[in-house]
Design a protein around this motif. Structure first.
Motif, mmCIF file in Angstrom:
data_model
loop_
_atom_site.group_PDB
_atom_site.id
_atom_site.type_symbol
_atom_site.label_atom_id
_atom_site.label_comp_id
_atom_site.label_asym_id
_atom_site.label_seq_id
_atom_site.Cartn_x
_atom_site.Cartn_y
_atom_site.Cartn_z
ATOM 1 N N UNK A 79 0.845 -1.206 0.000
ATOM 2 C CA UNK A 79 0.000 0.000 0.000
ATOM 3 C C UNK A 79 0.878 1.254 0.000
ATOM 4 N N UNK A 80 2.018 1.180 0.669
ATOM 5 C CA UNK A 80 2.910 2.349 0.675
ATOM 6 C C UNK A 80 3.477 2.599 -0.725
ATOM 7 N N UNK A 81 3.778 1.532 -1.453
ATOM 8 C CA UNK A 81 4.260 1.676 -2.835
ATOM 9 C C UNK A 81 3.165 2.273 -3.720
ATOM 10 N N UNK A 82 1.929 1.803 -3.512
ATOM 11 C CA UNK A 82 0.813 2.317 -4.325
ATOM 12 C C UNK A 82 0.604 3.808 -4.035
ATOM 13 N N UNK A 83 0.629 4.152 -2.756
ATOM 14 C CA UNK A 83 0.360 5.554 -2.413
ATOM 15 C C UNK A 83 1.488 6.478 -2.871
ATOM 16 N N UNK A 84 2.711 5.952 -2.949
ATOM 17 C CA UNK A 84 3.832 6.796 -3.381
ATOM 18 C C UNK A 84 3.959 6.874 -4.904
ATOM 19 N N UNK B 35 6.323 -1.475 -6.670
ATOM 20 C CA UNK B 35 5.469 -0.898 -7.714
ATOM 21 C C UNK B 35 5.706 -1.568 -9.078
ATOM 22 N N UNK B 36 6.926 -2.083 -9.282
ATOM 23 C CA UNK B 36 7.217 -2.661 -10.601
ATOM 24 C C UNK B 36 6.427 -3.948 -10.848
ATOM 25 N N UNK B 37 6.329 -4.800 -9.807
ATOM 26 C CA UNK B 37 5.569 -6.046 -9.991
ATOM 27 C C UNK B 37 4.090 -5.726 -10.213
ATOM 28 N N UNK B 38 3.625 -4.681 -9.542
ATOM 29 C CA UNK B 38 2.220 -4.302 -9.679
ATOM 30 C C UNK B 38 1.930 -3.792 -11.102
#
Ligand SMILES: NC(=O)c1ccc[n+]([C@@H]2O[C@H](COP(=O)([O-])OP(=O)(O)OC[C@H]3O[C@@H](n4cnc5c(N)ncnc54)[C@H](OP(=O)(O)O)[C@@H]3O)[C@@H](O)[C@H]2O)c1
Length: 312
Positions: free
Chosen positions: A16-21, A273-276
């Motif tokens: 979630x921190x990766x998504x929010x950033x 974020x890259x895998x997402x």
């Protein structure tokens, strides 16, 4: 892409921190945890508007896919349920416990026309793409030996029980195995040795892989801290990724005359974020994953470990 986060532990927080950033293109619509208070706390911490009271409820929200961050013993059944509901699934590693589960879910995902992949962050990182690019450009010549080692003293109990599909093979050895199989493909011969805990899962493993023109070795332990690294030896030079190779911001190329070149590689935050993004664009690397789970299944058979929850 609209997603639901399922499970709110350590790795879900990183996601979630990766998504929010970095992930403006993703919307977290709902969150679910079997312990409601933990889901509510997670929603509060990260301003998620909706909390689901059951997995079924999460799957009926207006979502395109789920990010499954529960313990490994539930990955297969909860993935199956999501795919049957027509949702894309990004599942934490190990996505399945054996080859049979992999084949079944791959077929199901194909039939339902949804994306299914494991969250193997490492192989989606710019670092790994740059390493493969260097190898492709023949900077190190022919690969003759690859060695990956990972060791951490883990207090996390779920890693130490058969019921939660613990053990170091699926927890840590999976990373260097993914790297080796991505570079060299499936080995001709594999030999696995392990030391087991009283609970029946492995705490330290050594895996030898033999190829027609190369050798590889994996060492992983969850009861000892080792110098984590990945070494790819070629006929012209060696690529060395020191320390935590799964998240390192650089790698080195070591030449026979003793010189060394360091290559920095950009990475956004923890790299989740890259895998997402690969997931959203359907870059599942399914053929690689199929080979990896086949080798993991074989290796675990050699170690003599069985999980009560796995499909047999
Ligand atoms: N890719 C990576 O770098 C990485 C790193 C670490 C872990 N992992 C993988 O991620 C998974 C989770 O690891 P973790 O370290 O995040 O574990 P964790 O901190 O223990 O979190 C697991 C979460 O899942 C919840 N949960 C478990 N079973 C559930 C179920 N059936 N329904 C709903 N919620 C459920 C737990 O709820 P309670 O709190 O109520 O028990 C907890 O919130 C593991 O499979 C692990 O292998 C991946």
């Amino acid at each position: 892409m609209r997603i639901a986060i399922i499970g709110t532990g350590f790795i879900a927080r990183e996601m979630i921190e990766a998504i929010q950033a970095y992930g403006e293109e993703f919307e977290v619509v709902t969150v679910y945890n079997r312990t409601l208070e933990k889901a509510e706390q997670f929603a509060k911490d990260y301003q998620i508007a909706h909390v689901s009271r059951s997995y079924e409820e999460a799957l009926t929200q207006a979502i395109d896919g789920v990010y499954l961050a529960v313990h490994s013993n539930d990955h297969y059944s909860m993935t199956k349920q999501a795919i049957q509901a027509g949702k894309h699934v990004l599942c934490e590693k190990p996505a399945v416990l054996n080859q049979r589960e992999f084949d079944e879910l791959a077929n199901l995902a194909r039939t339902e026309q949804v994306i299914w992949m494991d969250a193997m962050r490492f192989i989606h990182l710019p670092l790994w793409k740059e390493i493969k690019h260097s190898i492709h450009n023949e900077e190190i010549g022919e690969i003759v030996y690859v060695e990956g080692s990972l060791g951490r003293i883990s207090q996390r109990l779920y890693r130490h029980t058969r019921e939660l599909a613990g053990g170091v093979l699926y927890d840590l050895a999976i990373y260097p195995l993914y790297a080796i199989i991505d570079l060299l493909g499936k080995p001709v011969v594999i030999q696995s040795q392990g030391v087991l805990l009283e609970s029946g899962v492995d705490h330290t493993v050594s895996i030898q892989l033999q190829y027609r023109h190369a050798l590889a070795h994996v060492m992983a332990s969850c009861v000892s801290q080792t110098q984590t690294h990945l070494r790819i030896q070629g006929t012209k030079a060696t690529i060395f990724v020191p320390k935590e190779f799964t998240t390192s911001p650089f790698f080195e190329i070591l030449y026979p005359d003793g010189t060394k070149v360091q290559r920095e590689v950009e990475c956004l935050g923890s790299g989740m974020i890259y895998e997402l993004r690969s997931f959203a664009s359907g870059e599942t690397q399914q053929n690689l994953s199929k080979d990896v789970y086949e080798i993991l299944t074989l290796s675990r058979t050699q170690l003599g470990i069985h999980y009560p929850s796995e499909l047999v």
